[in-house]
Write a protein that holds these residues in place. Structure first.
Motif, PDB file in Angstrom:
ATOM      1  N   HIS A  66     -14.202  16.672  -9.307  1.00  0.00           N
ATOM      2  CA  HIS A  66     -13.978  17.846 -10.148  1.00  0.00           C
ATOM      3  C   HIS A  66     -13.712  19.006  -9.191  1.00  0.00           C
ATOM      4  CE1 HIS A  66     -16.196  16.108 -13.940  1.00  0.00           C
ATOM      5  NE2 HIS A  66     -15.399  15.240 -13.377  1.00  0.00           N
ATOM      6  N   ILE A  67     -12.447  19.231  -8.873  1.00  0.00           N
ATOM      7  CA  ILE A  67     -12.052  20.201  -7.853  1.00  0.00           C
ATOM      8  C   ILE A  67     -12.226  21.615  -8.404  1.00  0.00           C
ATOM      9  CG2 ILE A  67     -10.170  20.960  -6.355  1.00  0.00           C
ATOM     10  CD1 ILE A  67      -8.887  18.133  -6.813  1.00  0.00           C
ATOM     11  N   ARG A  68     -13.201  22.334  -7.876  1.00  0.00           N
ATOM     12  CA  ARG A  68     -13.484  23.702  -8.338  1.00  0.00           C
ATOM     13  C   ARG A  68     -12.452  24.658  -7.754  1.00  0.00           C
ATOM     14  NH1 ARG A  68     -18.954  25.175 -10.191  1.00  0.00           N
ATOM     15  NH2 ARG A  68     -18.289  27.242  -9.569  1.00  0.00           N
ATOM     16  N   LEU A  69     -11.652  25.289  -8.625  1.00  0.00           N
ATOM     17  CA  LEU A  69     -10.562  26.140  -8.136  1.00  0.00           C
ATOM     18  C   LEU A  69     -11.075  27.460  -7.576  1.00  0.00           C
ATOM     19  CD1 LEU A  69      -7.784  25.476 -10.756  1.00  0.00           C
ATOM     20  CD2 LEU A  69      -8.342  24.233  -8.664  1.00  0.00           C
ATOM     21  N   ASP A  70     -12.302  27.838  -7.945  1.00  0.00           N
ATOM     22  CA  ASP A  70     -12.873  29.071  -7.396  1.00  0.00           C
ATOM     23  C   ASP A  70     -13.439  28.854  -5.995  1.00  0.00           C
ATOM     24  OD1 ASP A  70     -14.761  27.387  -8.653  1.00  0.00           O
ATOM     25  OD2 ASP A  70     -16.245  28.991  -8.638  1.00  0.00           O
ATOM     26  N   LYS A  71     -13.518  27.600  -5.550  1.00  0.00           N
ATOM     27  CA  LYS A  71     -14.057  27.303  -4.213  1.00  0.00           C
ATOM     28  C   LYS A  71     -12.984  26.788  -3.267  1.00  0.00           C
ATOM     29  CE  LYS A  71     -18.634  26.197  -6.022  1.00  0.00           C
ATOM     30  NZ  LYS A  71     -19.651  25.151  -6.233  1.00  0.00           N
ATOM     31  N   LEU A  72     -11.800  26.524  -3.809  1.00  0.00           N
ATOM     32  CA  LEU A  72     -10.719  25.925  -3.034  1.00  0.00           C
ATOM     33  C   LEU A  72     -10.093  26.966  -2.102  1.00  0.00           C
ATOM     34  CD1 LEU A  72      -9.142  23.145  -3.102  1.00  0.00           C
ATOM     35  CD2 LEU A  72      -7.531  24.272  -4.655  1.00  0.00           C
ATOM     36  N   THR A  73      -9.806  26.553  -0.885  1.00  0.00           N
ATOM     37  CA  THR A  73      -9.068  27.432   0.029  1.00  0.00           C
ATOM     38  C   THR A  73      -7.910  26.661   0.632  1.00  0.00           C
ATOM     39  OG1 THR A  73     -10.603  26.827   1.801  1.00  0.00           O
ATOM     40  CG2 THR A  73     -11.011  28.923   0.666  1.00  0.00           C
ATOM     41  N   ASP A  74      -6.843  27.385   0.977  1.00  0.00           N
ATOM     42  CA  ASP A  74      -5.690  26.705   1.571  1.00  0.00           C
ATOM     43  C   ASP A  74      -5.880  26.614   3.083  1.00  0.00           C
ATOM     44  OD1 ASP A  74      -4.948  29.102   2.733  1.00  0.00           O
ATOM     45  OD2 ASP A  74      -3.083  29.297   1.613  1.00  0.00           O
ATOM     46  N   GLN A  75      -4.854  26.119   3.763  1.00  0.00           N
ATOM     47  CA  GLN A  75      -4.985  25.858   5.195  1.00  0.00           C
ATOM     48  C   GLN A  75      -5.199  27.125   6.023  1.00  0.00           C
ATOM     49  OE1 GLN A  75      -1.425  23.441   5.770  1.00  0.00           O
ATOM     50  NE2 GLN A  75      -2.739  21.649   6.000  1.00  0.00           N
ATOM     51  N   GLN A  76      -4.891  28.281   5.409  1.00  0.00           N
ATOM     52  CA  GLN A  76      -5.123  29.544   6.114  1.00  0.00           C
ATOM     53  C   GLN A  76      -6.389  30.248   5.629  1.00  0.00           C
ATOM     54  OE1 GLN A  76      -1.467  31.517   5.151  1.00  0.00           O
ATOM     55  NE2 GLN A  76      -0.330  30.553   6.815  1.00  0.00           N
ATOM     56  N   GLY A  77      -7.176  29.550   4.817  1.00  0.00           N
ATOM     57  CA  GLY A  77      -8.409  30.156   4.320  1.00  0.00           C
ATOM     58  C   GLY A  77      -8.230  31.023   3.085  1.00  0.00           C
ATOM     59  N   LYS A  78      -7.015  31.075   2.539  1.00  0.00           N
ATOM     60  CA  LYS A  78      -6.773  31.884   1.333  1.00  0.00           C
ATOM     61  C   LYS A  78      -7.364  31.214   0.105  1.00  0.00           C
ATOM     62  CE  LYS A  78      -2.328  33.844   2.670  1.00  0.00           C
ATOM     63  NZ  LYS A  78      -0.889  33.575   2.519  1.00  0.00           N
ATOM     64  N   GLU A  79      -7.907  32.030  -0.792  1.00  0.00           N
ATOM     65  CA  GLU A  79      -8.419  31.538  -2.074  1.00  0.00           C
ATOM     66  C   GLU A  79      -7.361  31.643  -3.165  1.00  0.00           C
ATOM     67  OE1 GLU A  79     -11.875  33.830  -2.917  1.00  0.00           O
ATOM     68  OE2 GLU A  79     -13.102  32.820  -1.391  1.00  0.00           O
ATOM     69  N   VAL A  80      -7.571  30.898  -4.242  1.00  0.00           N
ATOM     70  CA  VAL A  80      -6.758  31.086  -5.443  1.00  0.00           C
ATOM     71  C   VAL A  80      -7.114  32.455  -6.009  1.00  0.00           C
ATOM     72  CG1 VAL A  80      -6.229  30.165  -7.736  1.00  0.00           C
ATOM     73  CG2 VAL A  80      -6.877  28.597  -5.880  1.00  0.00           C
ATOM     74  N   PRO A  81      -6.111  33.298  -6.278  1.00  0.00           N
ATOM     75  CA  PRO A  81      -6.424  34.663  -6.731  1.00  0.00           C
ATOM     76  C   PRO A  81      -7.081  34.681  -8.113  1.00  0.00           C
ATOM     77  CG  PRO A  81      -4.048  34.265  -6.785  1.00  0.00           C
ATOM     78  CD  PRO A  81      -4.674  33.067  -6.120  1.00  0.00           C
ATOM     79  N   ARG A  82      -8.074  35.565  -8.277  1.00  0.00           N
ATOM     80  CA  ARG A  82      -8.702  35.785  -9.588  1.00  0.00           C
ATOM     81  C   ARG A  82      -7.930  36.837 -10.377  1.00  0.00           C
ATOM     82  NH1 ARG A  82     -13.609  33.598 -11.238  1.00  0.00           N
ATOM     83  NH2 ARG A  82     -14.735  32.533  -9.574  1.00  0.00           N
TER      84      ARG A  82
END
Lengths: 121, 121, 121, 121
Positions: A66-82
């Motif tokens: 269950h991939i939590r989108l509020d905890k996911l970061t990309d390869q540069q450490g960026k989060e999914v914007p709220r």
């Protein structure tokens, strides 16, 4: 093989506000019934910005994630914007099944919604 | 024959907390339109544990069964664990139609969600 | 090409009442994975009135658009009526994926629901 | 022709309790895009009782009908029972599209859920 390698979720949104002890969030819920690791790429599409493509996750054989989108970061450490509408494309190296759910705790009581992703042949 | 013999639900979760007189729970809702008994096996998949496969239920001909996952026990009397993400595979001896719903009463007011299962050909 | 050009949503309703700082609304959420602009027409069907056909929107290539139905106006400036059951047909010039969601803030806490649209071949 | 003549909804339930000014209910939401009247039969399936088959409704050409299950009566004036799990089969004389939604106002704030019906070929 059970499932599909690509799934679409048009209605994504991370509610910025949370009340109480549960954080508003979304999850991309994956089941992998193959005998191989599923390497998963998530692409986020926006209304007025270029897509963000560098989000990765995985799901083991005979496991769920269950991939939590509020905890996911990309390869540069960026989060999914709220607080911004987005859509999601989920690509996997092996067939998986994908469901998407949102928890919203922005008012006094929580709200939930869910739907299966839309599978691409 | 109406329906499918295998259905997938990636987003399962038994909310551990309940407020008020309704217990937080999930149900796997089955309809059997065949003229035979549907013998049903439920397999639960986890993020970090081996699947639990020994859960059984049934649904009569021309009957529905809303299988309460908080009341289900396997052949050894084990319950579906609360407060842990899981996914579900539903296998039936005859074609059925499967919908999955969650009731969450962890805050002052209840929340509900539902989706059809994902049918496997 | 990923997606379909026509999608159906039978359960539409704009809740007339809102409490707190979020307005009750619905959104038709579109993702366009083609390399062309999606020109979108929305037709609203009612229980006792002729359909309203003159609502238009769009979605760029590799963009999402969460079309707010409470903000949409047709070519004559008419809004989608509140407090009336309707259904929606979404037609696009290129294949898209469509999800429909409702936010209801008519009581003390909000409620949410969502489903994929029903795709027409 | 757009749609299907038979649709299945496994998770039906009329919440017996309502708080505030909205009644807990379910609706079978139909859209008819053909040029003929859709004559609709609803069959209700239970866990321990014979199916109830004598519920009828209709939906005009290019009209929607959000069939309120709490207001529906069969040919003998019987209502759909409250507080009992059921499943629904929807049969129409012409192809339609079917979505099912529930409003639950049993606690201090309302909850909503929805899903497309499962279409039968």
């Amino acid at each position: 093989m059970i499932g599909k390698k690509t799934w679409i979720i048009p209605d994504g949104f991370l509610q910025p506000k949370s009340i109480g002890n549960q954080i508003s969030h979304e999850a991309v819920c994956v089941l992998n019934l193959t005998d191989q690791l599923a390497e998963i790429q998530l692409t986020f599409y926006f209304e007025d910005l270029e897509p963000m493509e560098r989000f990765f996750s995985e799901c083991g054989s005979e496991r769920t994630h269950h991939i939590r989108l509020d905890k996911l970061t990309d390869q540069q450490g960026k989060e999914v914007p709220r607080d911004v509408p987005y859509a999601i494309k989920v690509d996997s190296t092996v067939p998986i099944i994908v469901q998407h759910s949102r928890l919203d705790t922005s008012q006094e009581a929580l709200a939930l919604f869910t739907t299966m992703g839309f599978p691409i042949e």
